[in-house]
Design an enzyme around this catalytic site. Structure first.
Site, mmCIF file in Angstrom:
data_model
loop_
_atom_site.group_PDB
_atom_site.id
_atom_site.type_symbol
_atom_site.label_atom_id
_atom_site.label_comp_id
_atom_site.label_asym_id
_atom_site.label_seq_id
_atom_site.Cartn_x
_atom_site.Cartn_y
_atom_site.Cartn_z
ATOM 1 N N GLY A 10 -1.023 7.338 40.015
ATOM 2 C CA GLY A 10 0.267 7.307 39.330
ATOM 3 C C GLY A 10 0.313 6.131 38.366
ATOM 4 O O GLY A 10 -0.187 5.055 38.686
ATOM 5 N N ARG A 72 -4.904 12.165 39.006
ATOM 6 C CA ARG A 72 -5.202 12.022 40.438
ATOM 7 C C ARG A 72 -6.477 12.795 40.782
ATOM 8 O O ARG A 72 -6.606 13.344 41.866
ATOM 9 C CB ARG A 72 -4.021 12.502 41.267
ATOM 10 N N ASP A 103 -4.751 3.016 46.285
ATOM 11 C CA ASP A 103 -5.626 3.336 47.403
ATOM 12 C C ASP A 103 -6.645 4.439 47.072
ATOM 13 O O ASP A 103 -7.829 4.313 47.386
ATOM 14 C CB ASP A 103 -4.738 3.778 48.565
ATOM 15 N N THR A 125 0.020 -0.463 41.988
ATOM 16 C CA THR A 125 0.926 0.563 42.490
ATOM 17 C C THR A 125 2.327 -0.005 42.556
ATOM 18 O O THR A 125 2.514 -1.139 43.011
ATOM 19 C CB THR A 125 0.558 1.120 43.891
ATOM 20 N N ASP A 127 4.382 1.012 44.557
ATOM 21 C CA ASP A 127 4.759 1.052 45.978
ATOM 22 C C ASP A 127 4.411 -0.247 46.719
ATOM 23 O O ASP A 127 4.918 -0.492 47.803
ATOM 24 C CB ASP A 127 4.032 2.203 46.687
ATOM 25 N N ASP A 129 1.688 -0.979 48.300
ATOM 26 C CA ASP A 129 1.179 -0.672 49.638
ATOM 27 C C ASP A 129 -0.323 -0.907 49.806
ATOM 28 O O ASP A 129 -0.916 -0.421 50.765
ATOM 29 C CB ASP A 129 1.534 0.775 50.022
ATOM 30 N N ARG A 171 6.024 6.321 49.183
ATOM 31 C CA ARG A 171 5.528 7.458 49.955
ATOM 32 C C ARG A 171 5.312 7.085 51.426
ATOM 33 O O ARG A 171 5.793 7.768 52.325
ATOM 34 C CB ARG A 171 4.198 7.902 49.351
HETATM 35 O O1 F6P Z 1 2.123 5.936 42.538
HETATM 36 C C1 F6P Z 1 2.852 6.011 43.715
HETATM 37 C C2 F6P Z 1 3.949 6.995 43.561
HETATM 38 O O2 F6P Z 1 4.832 6.522 42.585
HETATM 39 C C3 F6P Z 1 4.671 7.310 44.862
HETATM 40 O O3 F6P Z 1 5.694 6.439 45.147
HETATM 41 C C4 F6P Z 1 5.122 8.724 44.629
HETATM 42 O O4 F6P Z 1 5.238 9.427 45.844
HETATM 43 C C5 F6P Z 1 4.044 9.307 43.805
HETATM 44 O O5 F6P Z 1 3.458 8.242 43.106
HETATM 45 C C6 F6P Z 1 4.496 10.376 42.836
HETATM 46 O O6 F6P Z 1 3.391 10.844 42.161
HETATM 47 P P1 F6P Z 1 3.400 11.926 41.003
HETATM 48 O O7 F6P Z 1 3.821 11.230 39.746
HETATM 49 O O8 F6P Z 1 1.992 12.381 40.933
HETATM 50 O O9 F6P Z 1 4.371 12.988 41.395
#
Ligand code: F6P
Length: 348
Positions: A10, A72, A103, A125, A127, A129, A171
């Site tokens: 992301g 991804r 990660d 990130t 997040d 995390d 998440r």
């Molecule tokens: O990068 C982490 C994150 O922002 C999470 O918090 C979230 O669940 C996810 O990415 C959303 O990803 P996408 O943009 O692929 O829907």
């Protein structure tokens, strides 16, 4: 040296600042030339890259997103994907790769290291995390964005005597919810680390009401779930069947579900807001620009000292290196003492 850079997973405010730092520090300090692979690991598998000269990264410090694109894509999910990545890096004459990601992206860098790829990781990130580093770049900006949104929700909630549920990203962990919730003076903060008790939440909101506090703001991480009998319904309402190449389900919806439950159980008019990707877009805060720049410069230093298989990290105010094995595979959970000590006394 011929350095390669990629951004995976992301996107996140500060990615461009890291790219700029790697290119400029590599060129000015070591005479490196750099290329950027497009769209994360997908660009490595498909051998799509662009040259990155210092003149090309002018103006990137403050720009959100990533000029290299992201995805991804997991080379280990495709037959021959990892072999193609290794071959393409060799064919492109890459001496070292700086992988900027969370990660999943850094997990791939670790596994490719076992196949001979010389990689250094940079922790990204919103997040927050990733293990091994106290903070990832992007987190600070996401918290700032979420806090500003909560401030706005507070005033409209007050005007209409409503409960407003604000769903933030996170998440597996509740770092954004905790920091933005504390900063925004939320009345409930619900995080993935602790299954919440829906009726206890509703009772606390009703007690607030009895004390003359007719509006409330509830901050909930997208990955937070109730315990007990409510869990199954919440999972069904919040997790889609679609999974990415790393096996993560797409989340979202707990805020809407929770607002409905709160209205049904308390009788208080409730609304929800999902901040979603607003938290990931836009210009990085000053803190994230500095952190991203320090990480980029640190990654170049790690490359030139042969510290492959490591990730640059922030610990006690300093940029250090940790083995990639220590960083990936186990999300850094929220330190719950933060909620107990700094949030709980002000909640309800
Ligand atoms: O990068 C982490 C994150 O922002 C999470 O918090 C979230 O669940 C996810 O990415 C959303 O990803 P996408 O943009 O692929 O829907």
């Amino acid at each position: 040296m011929r350095l390669a850079v990629l951004t995976g997973g992301g996107d996140c405010p500060g990615l461009n600042a890291v790219i700029r730092a790697v290119v400029v520090a590599g060129s000015r300090l070591h005479g490196d030339e750099a290329v950027g692979y497009l769209d994360g690991w997908r660009g490595v598998m498909e051998r799509r890259s662009v040259p990155l000269r210092p003149s090309r990264v002018n103006g990137l410090l403050a720009r959100g997103g990533t000029v290299l694109g992201s995805s991804r894509t997991n080379p280990f999910a495709a037959e021959e994907g990892a072999a193609a990545a290794v071959r393409n890096l060799a064919d492109d004459g890459i001496d070292a790769l700086v992988a900027i990601g969370g990660d999943d992206t850094l997990g791939v860098a670790l596994r490719l290291g076992g196949l001979g790829v010389r990689a250094v990781g940079v922790p990204k990130t919103i997040d927050n995390d990733l293990s091994g580093t106290e903070v990832t770049f992007g987190f600070h900006t996401a918290v700032q964005t979420a806090t500003e949104a909560i401030d706005r929700l507070q005033t409209t909630a007050e005007s209409h005597h409503r409960v407003i549920v604000c769903e933030v990203m996170g998440r597996h962990v509740g770092w954004i919810a905790a920091y933005a919730g504390i900063a925004g003076g939320a009345d409930e903060i619900l995080v993935p680390e602790v299954a919440f008790d829906l009726s206890a939440v509703c009772q606390r909101l009703m007690r607030r009401h009895e004390r003359g506090r007719y509006s409330s703001v509830v901050v909930v991480s997208e990955g937070a779930l109730p315990g007990g009998a409510d869990r199954e319904a919440a999972v069904a309402a919040t997790s889609s069947a679609t999974v990415d190449q790393f096996g993560h389900a797409r989340l979202g919806g707990v805020g809407a579900w929770l607002a409905e439950q709160i209205e049904a159980q308390t009788g208080f008019e409730s609304r929800h807001t999902t901040l979603g990707h607003i938290q990931r877009g836009g210009t990085p805060t000053a803190f994230d620009r500095v952190l991203a720049t320090r990480f980029g410069v640190g990654a170049v230093a790690a490359v030139h000292e042969g510290a492959f298989g490591t990730m640059v990290a922030y610990q006690a105010g300093r940029i250090v290196r940790v083995p990639l094995e220590e960083a990936v595979g186990k999300p850094k959970q929220l330190d719950l003492s933060l909620l107990e000590e700094v949030a709980d006394p002000f909640l309800g």
